[in-house]
Design a protein around this motif. Structure first.
Motif, PDB file in Angstrom:
ATOM      1  N   ALA A 155      15.903  32.298  23.644  1.00  0.00           N
ATOM      2  CA  ALA A 155      17.134  32.575  24.485  1.00  0.00           C
ATOM      3  C   ALA A 155      17.869  33.720  24.314  1.00  0.00           C
ATOM      4  O   ALA A 155      17.212  34.694  23.502  1.00  0.00           O
ATOM      5  N   GLN A 156      18.698  34.043  25.210  1.00  0.00           N
ATOM      6  CA  GLN A 156      19.561  35.495  25.002  1.00  0.00           C
ATOM      7  C   GLN A 156      20.294  35.557  23.749  1.00  0.00           C
ATOM      8  O   GLN A 156      20.366  34.511  23.053  1.00  0.00           O
ATOM      9  N   HIS A 202      22.870  36.969  20.615  1.00  0.00           N
ATOM     10  CA  HIS A 202      24.185  37.754  20.595  1.00  0.00           C
ATOM     11  C   HIS A 202      23.808  38.937  19.669  1.00  0.00           C
ATOM     12  O   HIS A 202      23.087  38.787  18.694  1.00  0.00           O
ATOM     13  N   HIS A 224      21.137  22.687  16.383  1.00  0.00           N
ATOM     14  CA  HIS A 224      21.694  22.818  17.846  1.00  0.00           C
ATOM     15  C   HIS A 224      20.937  21.401  18.317  1.00  0.00           C
ATOM     16  O   HIS A 224      19.808  21.091  18.358  1.00  0.00           O
ATOM     17  N   GLU A 263      18.427  24.967  25.062  1.00  0.00           N
ATOM     18  CA  GLU A 263      19.600  24.441  25.103  1.00  0.00           C
ATOM     19  C   GLU A 263      20.509  25.209  26.049  1.00  0.00           C
ATOM     20  O   GLU A 263      20.968  26.280  25.909  1.00  0.00           O
ATOM     21  N   TRP A 319      20.761  26.579  28.609  1.00  0.00           N
ATOM     22  CA  TRP A 319      20.682  27.666  29.464  1.00  0.00           C
ATOM     23  C   TRP A 319      19.845  27.485  30.860  1.00  0.00           C
ATOM     24  O   TRP A 319      20.187  28.334  31.880  1.00  0.00           O
ATOM     25  N   HIS A 378      27.901  22.655  23.202  1.00  0.00           N
ATOM     26  CA  HIS A 378      27.063  23.862  23.424  1.00  0.00           C
ATOM     27  C   HIS A 378      27.516  24.339  24.882  1.00  0.00           C
ATOM     28  O   HIS A 378      28.590  23.576  25.463  1.00  0.00           O
ATOM     29  N   TYR A 427      30.201  24.406  15.086  1.00  0.00           N
ATOM     30  CA  TYR A 427      30.010  25.164  16.280  1.00  0.00           C
ATOM     31  C   TYR A 427      30.732  24.732  17.574  1.00  0.00           C
ATOM     32  O   TYR A 427      30.677  23.607  17.906  1.00  0.00           O
ATOM     33  N   TRP A 472      32.881  28.110  14.343  1.00  0.00           N
ATOM     34  CA  TRP A 472      31.959  29.155  14.691  1.00  0.00           C
ATOM     35  C   TRP A 472      32.011  28.987  16.036  1.00  0.00           C
ATOM     36  O   TRP A 472      31.351  28.037  16.823  1.00  0.00           O
ATOM     37  N   ASP A 531      30.925  30.224  19.894  1.00  0.00           N
ATOM     38  CA  ASP A 531      29.819  31.013  20.527  1.00  0.00           C
ATOM     39  C   ASP A 531      30.107  31.135  22.009  1.00  0.00           C
ATOM     40  O   ASP A 531      31.188  30.740  22.451  1.00  0.00           O
ATOM     41  N   ARG A 547      32.603  35.043  17.355  1.00  0.00           N
ATOM     42  CA  ARG A 547      31.362  35.897  17.185  1.00  0.00           C
ATOM     43  C   ARG A 547      31.523  36.934  18.390  1.00  0.00           C
ATOM     44  O   ARG A 547      31.563  36.787  19.414  1.00  0.00           O
ATOM     45  N   GLU A 568      22.050  37.638  14.678  1.00  0.00           N
ATOM     46  CA  GLU A 568      21.378  36.621  15.419  1.00  0.00           C
ATOM     47  C   GLU A 568      19.675  36.824  15.231  1.00  0.00           C
ATOM     48  O   GLU A 568      19.196  37.999  15.932  1.00  0.00           O
ATOM     49  N   TRP A 609      16.118  27.183  19.242  1.00  0.00           N
ATOM     50  CA  TRP A 609      17.470  26.624  18.649  1.00  0.00           C
ATOM     51  C   TRP A 609      17.395  25.123  18.852  1.00  0.00           C
ATOM     52  O   TRP A 609      17.928  24.436  17.900  1.00  0.00           O
TER      53      TRP A 609
HETATM   54  C1  GLC Z   1      21.595  32.385  21.264  1.00  0.00           C
HETATM   55  C2  GLC Z   1      21.505  31.423  22.096  1.00  0.00           C
HETATM   56  C3  GLC Z   1      22.462  30.159  22.118  1.00  0.00           C
HETATM   57  C4  GLC Z   1      22.559  29.803  20.885  1.00  0.00           C
HETATM   58  C5  GLC Z   1      22.718  30.816  19.890  1.00  0.00           C
HETATM   59  C6  GLC Z   1      22.889  30.620  18.345  1.00  0.00           C
HETATM   60  O1  GLC Z   1      22.958  33.267  21.722  1.00  0.00           O
HETATM   61  O2  GLC Z   1      21.383  31.898  23.441  1.00  0.00           O
HETATM   62  O3  GLC Z   1      22.093  29.334  22.980  1.00  0.00           O
HETATM   63  O4  GLC Z   1      23.437  28.886  20.625  1.00  0.00           O
HETATM   64  O5  GLC Z   1      21.835  31.936  19.974  1.00  0.00           O
HETATM   65  O6  GLC Z   1      23.372  31.534  17.687  1.00  0.00           O
END
Ligand code: GLC
Length: 479
Positions: A19-20, A22, A53, A64, A66, A128, A177, A236, A238, A285, A298, A320
């Motif tokens: 995943a992308q 952060h 997750h 998840e 995306w 999410h 979260y 938390w 996101d 975050r 991360e 995740w």
């Molecule tokens: C990444 C994922 C995201 C996930 C997160 C958890 O940014 O893209 O889907 O919830 O990590 O830290």
């Protein structure tokens, strides 16, 4: 056989893409509220937490949320029978609500396994980015307790509540979260326009009423979580692209693409949330400032100790959220990560993705079991510890017991079985006189010599091998 078929089907249909990620904020602002400071200090002593997750996406084993994001990234690719057409895909994705029925859901079983492993807090995805609420919100019917969701008739339907209740009973700190972006909300992705990327798809400055509705929706959902779910210690948050425009860090790739001001009024949220949950730790975050009370690197461990509270969130598998046949890190890798992180003053938040049936992969349980066996012997060097120079040298990592003259030296191993050399040299600073050194878990005395800056430990032959130690040996040094 059926399992094998599903596994095969899954690997054909969906890829296990990362995943992308952060980034970590470059700046830190200490909270001024003493109750928050206290809680944060207590949280820093816990060291090891469980992240989960879980959502309807777990049924497809995709990354998840995306795959409904209209960006062309490896982790957003749509596969499977609906993949070719975006709108058809989103419809099918949202329809996952009508088949989600995790009947094996038993949070007590998770608590037991997590507690044994030495985990002390939990963070769970109440919502999410896809907007599916894993709690009984009154703000939308895209939720676990809606009659369209088969699990809604289960006595444990309010999943977030059940998880928080089960972990609270065992004195875990509780973390919610919450994704600030909500790709189901008509006030975030307004159906009048097509969604273009992960961001809000209209200019909030041009349509302030619409944006106000989104702000209220988020405020109300967080309000519910802070009111009806018992004690919550951590919020938390996101989805760092939902942020005031003046906080954008243009050196970060994914932040460059944020065109609009997406201010959801964090001061208002914080005031309400902390009235209901005094001392609440807020983790907005990547939005450095008064609401990012700790940093969240991360899938990585900072090279050095940081001068502020932090937590590495890291997956136990590669993903995740649940992916059938995901490859889990070994107990040895996880223990080494924990040691490394703790020696630099951080916490490890380790993620496990529950499957669509409501349980974890058996491998996750066996890892936690192995970690627990190690923690039982060596946990005294982990909890309540602080970082101490030189932090590490080679494969040796240090921690210091809080407010007492004890340093722990963790000698990591790259195998489950620990083999020690005949001599170990430690370079510690400011140690006047060593009074005792023991090797935890061995019951054997070790000999040492020391001067102001060096300790030489001699390991007896019978302790070098077949010592019964696993993952990492820990020397307790009293001075
Ligand atoms: C990444 C994922 C995201 C996930 C997160 C958890 O940014 O893209 O889907 O919830 O990590 O830290």
């Amino acid at each position: 056989m059926k399992k094998l078929f599903l596994l095969l089907l899954n690997s054909i249909l969906f890829c296990t893409c990362y995943a992308q990620e952060h980034n970590m904020s470059a700046n830190y602002v200490s909270p001024t509220d003493v109750v928050v400071q206290d809680k944060l200090e207590n949280w820093q002593k816990l060291k090891f937490g469980l992240f989960m997750h879980w959502g309807t996406y777990s049924q497809w084993g995709v990354v998840e949320s995306w795959s409904i994001c209209p960006e062309d990234e490896s982790w957003t690719q749509r596969k499977g029978p609906y993949g070719a057409d975006y709108n058809t895909y989103v419809k099918a994705y949202e329809n996952l609500q009508t088949t989600f029925n995790p009947v094996k859901f038993d949070p007590d079983k998770w608590v037991k396994a997590a507690k044994y492993a030495g985990m002390k807090y939990v963070v769970f995805t109440t919502k999410h980015h896809d907007g599916f609420s894993m709690f009984d919100t009154k703000q939308t019917d895209y939720k676990i307790t809606d009659p369209k969701t088969p699990f809604s008739s289960n006595p444990k339907a309010n999943i977030t509540k059940e998880i928080f209740k089960a972990f609270s009973k065992e004195n875990f700190m509780i973390g919610a979260y919450f994704s600030k972006p909500d790709w189901h909300s008509k006030n975030y992705w307004w159906p009048y326009f097509p969604a273009k990327d992960r961001n809000v798809n209209y200019d909030p400055a041009k349509h302030p009423d619409q944006w106000q509705k989104f702000k209220d929706f988020s405020y109300n959902q967080i309000g519910e979580l802070m009111t009806d779910y018992g004690r919550v210690d951590i919020l938390w948050m996101d989805g760092g692209w939902v942020r005031p425009k003046n906080t954008i860090d243009t050196t970060v790739d994914w932040q460059k693409a944020i065109t609009f001001n997406q201010d959801i009024d964090m001061p208002r949220i914080a005031e309400m949330a902390r009235k209901k949950q005094p001392g609440l730790i807020m983790v907005d975050r990547t939005v450095a400032g008064p609401y990012e009370n700790y940093a969240t690197p991360e899938q990585q461990v900072p090279e050095k100790p940081l001068d502020h509270p932090w937590e590495s969130c890291i997956t136990m598998g590669n993903s995740w959220s649940y992916v059938p046949g995901d490859k889990y890190k070994s107990a040895n890798e996880i223990v080494t990560l924990l040691i490394k992180i703790v020696s630099r003053g951080g916490n490890l938040l380790m993620n496990i993705g529950p499957g669509p049936d409501g349980d974890w992969d058996p491998v996750a349980y066996s890892r936690l079991q192995q970690i627990g066996s190690w923690i039982k012997v060596n946990g005294e060097g982990i909890y309540n510890s602080t970082a101490v120079a030189p932090y590490s040298e080679g494969n040796t990592y240090y921690t210091k017991a809080d407010k007492s003259n004890i340093i722990y030296a963790f000698v990591t191993s790259d195998k489950d079985e620990v083999v020690l050399p005949a001599n170990i040299k430690l370079h510690l600073q400011d140690i006047n006189q060593v009074t005792n050194i023991t090797l935890l878990g061995s019951g054997k005395k070790v000999k040492w010599t020391s001067n102001k800056s060096t300790i030489n430990i001699s390991v007896p032959a019978e302790v070098q091998t077949r010592n019964g130690l696993t993952q990492a040996a820990v020397f307790k040094i009293q001075y």
